[in-house]
Design a protein around this motif. Structure first.
Motif, short mmCIF file in Angstrom:
data_model
loop_
_atom_site.label_atom_id
_atom_site.label_comp_id
_atom_site.label_asym_id
_atom_site.label_seq_id
_atom_site.Cartn_x
_atom_site.Cartn_y
_atom_site.Cartn_z
N LEU A 1 10.06 -15.33 24.29
CA LEU A 1 9.41 -15.30 22.97
C LEU A 1 10.07 -14.26 22.06
CD1 LEU A 1 5.74 -15.65 24.22
CD2 LEU A 1 6.96 -17.31 22.81
N GLU A 2 10.43 -13.13 22.63
CA GLU A 2 11.16 -12.12 21.84
C GLU A 2 12.49 -12.70 21.36
OE1 GLU A 2 12.49 -7.50 22.54
OE2 GLU A 2 13.18 -9.01 23.98
N LEU B 1 13.15 -15.78 20.74
CA LEU B 1 12.87 -16.77 19.71
C LEU B 1 12.49 -16.15 18.37
CD1 LEU B 1 10.89 -19.46 21.77
CD2 LEU B 1 13.30 -19.50 21.09
N GLY B 2 12.27 -14.85 18.36
CA GLY B 2 12.00 -14.16 17.10
C GLY B 2 10.65 -13.52 16.95
N TRP B 3 9.91 -13.36 18.05
CA TRP B 3 8.58 -12.76 17.96
C TRP B 3 8.66 -11.36 17.36
CZ3 TRP B 3 3.97 -15.08 18.80
CH2 TRP B 3 2.84 -14.24 18.73
N TRP C 1 -0.16 -14.05 14.36
CA TRP C 1 0.48 -15.36 14.51
C TRP C 1 -0.34 -16.46 13.85
CZ3 TRP C 1 -1.41 -12.29 18.39
CH2 TRP C 1 -2.52 -12.76 19.11
N ASN D 1 5.17 -15.30 13.00
CA ASN D 1 5.22 -15.48 14.44
C ASN D 1 4.85 -16.89 14.87
OD1 ASN D 1 6.22 -13.05 15.42
ND2 ASN D 1 4.21 -12.07 15.53
N ASP E 1 6.14 -19.50 13.73
CA ASP E 1 7.40 -20.24 13.82
C ASP E 1 7.94 -20.21 15.25
OD1 ASP E 1 7.16 -20.67 11.11
OD2 ASP E 1 8.59 -19.10 10.55
N VAL E 2 7.65 -19.14 15.98
CA VAL E 2 8.11 -19.02 17.37
C VAL E 2 7.45 -20.09 18.24
CG1 VAL E 2 8.12 -17.50 19.39
CG2 VAL E 2 8.62 -16.58 17.11
N TYR E 3 6.20 -20.40 17.97
CA TYR E 3 5.52 -21.45 18.74
C TYR E 3 6.24 -22.79 18.56
CZ TYR E 3 1.42 -18.57 19.79
OH TYR E 3 0.58 -17.61 20.28
N GLN F 1 9.30 -23.24 18.03
CA GLN F 1 10.56 -23.24 18.78
C GLN F 1 10.30 -23.43 20.27
OE1 GLN F 1 13.75 -20.42 17.44
NE2 GLN F 1 12.09 -19.56 16.24
N TRP F 2 9.17 -22.95 20.75
CA TRP F 2 8.79 -23.19 22.15
C TRP F 2 8.56 -24.68 22.38
CZ3 TRP F 2 7.38 -19.43 26.12
CH2 TRP F 2 6.82 -20.00 27.27
#
Length: 407
Positions: free
Chosen positions: A231-232, A234-236, A242, A306, A308-310, A312-313
């Protein structure tokens, strides 16, 4: 779907309904295999060796390998998930997942504190993925990962993607993190308690228990720290929110409600957006998008950077929103409001018809498949604006009727 009746709704089953990768052209989705698997496998072994993968790892992973037609059948039969956000989140965020998630956060407080200090990701975010993906490690899958990957790498549908994943799996064996026998997972080749693709496992798994292996199937410290590290990557952003439920005024400019539009909380507050359970928004410059998963009549959220990170997951908006909402619940937020009763929803058949109508007008909806993804929602907004309808990007029977009438 895998799991017992209590634990049916994990991502292992959802892989058959949620698109884990970018949409495919129709030719790829309907392609036919005409080659010979054994010849392909020998060529792949040579390719892997030429790229520096050891003979030991290649033999351990691929000797005696056979094609599994059942994997191809599963991949071809991926269904379309057609539940609303509330239906979906109600099923996934069952009471036992809230109770067990909170219990695990408390039991592992010291571990989570160490992980957050190092990677910046709080416990509720990690535990939500852990719970949704495999029921906190209870259901990691039982299919041989190498066989699944080899089958999908040979298959004509997504060979380039899975050829790379198969090589990554061999490098995991080569590195000593897992043996071939330990590599059991979902039919699509994900591994471990947070369901990493082998490339993610190879590049982001960490040895957090100090035993010299990155063991994401059995080692809880390795699992949780690896999820945080990914997650870090990916940009967290450490210490930032979030997702937050909000209320919106009836006179809002609905065209602003989309993930691509990020405005300051001060601007949202100026327009009358308020916290659903805590009064006024801070009038600061924190950037957020207004997310209306069921249109202007349903629940409303501010989605921060944050979030946006989801995505990407997992590219599925409904899964990402559910995972983020679950994390807010574990962090202490109350249950989401239900919005107005009787929110209209299109059936799969009508959603396909709507996509055809939008395509006829020159709008890009991606594949005509009934999935109401980002392209379809963007096209819906264009037509809502053109027809003078509230432009909340939510497909409705009213919009479809007007398109049928030739408007």
């Amino acid at each position: 779907m895998s799991g017992t009746s209590k634990r049916t709704w994990t991502a292992l089953g959802l892989m058959a309904m949620l698109a884990a990768h970018a949409p495919l052209p129709a030719s790829a989705a309907s392609c036919q295999n005409t080659g010979n698997f054994n010849r392909w496998l020998e060529a792949f072994k040579a390719e892997a060796a030429a790229e520096g993968i050891s003979d030991r790892a290649i033999r351990a992973g691929l000797d005696g390998m056979a094609l599994d037609p059942g994997i191809i059948a599963r991949d071809r039969k991926q269904g379309v998930f057609q539940l609303s956000f509330l239906e979906f989140s109600d099923r996934l965020i069952a009471k036992y997942r809230l109770v067990q998630g909170a219990k695990l956060i408390k039991q592992n407080a010291a571990l989570f504190q160490k992980i957050e200090a190092q990677f910046g990701v709080p416990a509720p975010v990690i535990v939500a993925f852990w719970g949704l993906e495999t029921d906190f490690g209870a259901d990691t899958g039982k299919l041989p990962t190498l066989r699944s990957l080899a089958t999908l790498a040979y298959d004509c549908r997504r060979p380039d993607l899975f050829r790379g994943e198969l090589k990554s799996a061999l490098r995991i064996i080569e590195r000593g993190d897992l043996t071939t026998a330990e590599m059991l997972g979902s039919w699509a080749g994900e591994l471990g308690q947070v369901q990493f693709l082998p490339s993610h496992y190879l590049n982001h798994a960490v040895d957090y228990d100090g035993d010299g292996r990155r063991q994401l199937i059995k080692s809880k410290p390795d699992v949780l720290a690896s999820a945080a590290k990914f997650l870090e990557h990916l940009g967290w952003k450490r210490g930032e929110p979030w997702l937050e439920e909000v209320t919106v005024p009836a006179e809002l400019d609905w065209a602003q409600a989309e993930l691509a539009t990020k405005l300051s909380r001060a601007k949202w507050a100026e327009w009358g957006v308020r916290r659903a359970h805590g009064g006024a928004l801070p009038a600061d410059e924190a950037q957020a998008s207004l997310l209306l998963p069921m249109g202007r009549l349903g629940p409303a959220f501010l989605a921060y950077q944050n979030f946006d990170v989801y995505l990407q997951w997992n590219e599925s908006l409904i899964y990402s929103l559910t995972a983020a909402y679950y994390a807010t619940r574990l962090a202490g937020a109350p249950a989401v409001s239900r919005g107005q009763p009787g929110i209209p929803a299109l059936s799969l058949e009508l959603a396909r018809e709507l996509q055809k109508q939008l395509t006829k007008r020159g709008l890009d909806v991606g594949e005509i498949d009934g999935k109401l993804g980002s392209k379809t929602r963007a096209a819906v907004k264009v037509m809502q604006l053109k027809l003078g309808l509230p432009a909340d990007s939510y497909p409705t029977a009213e919009l479809l009727d007007r398109l049928r009438a030739g408007e």
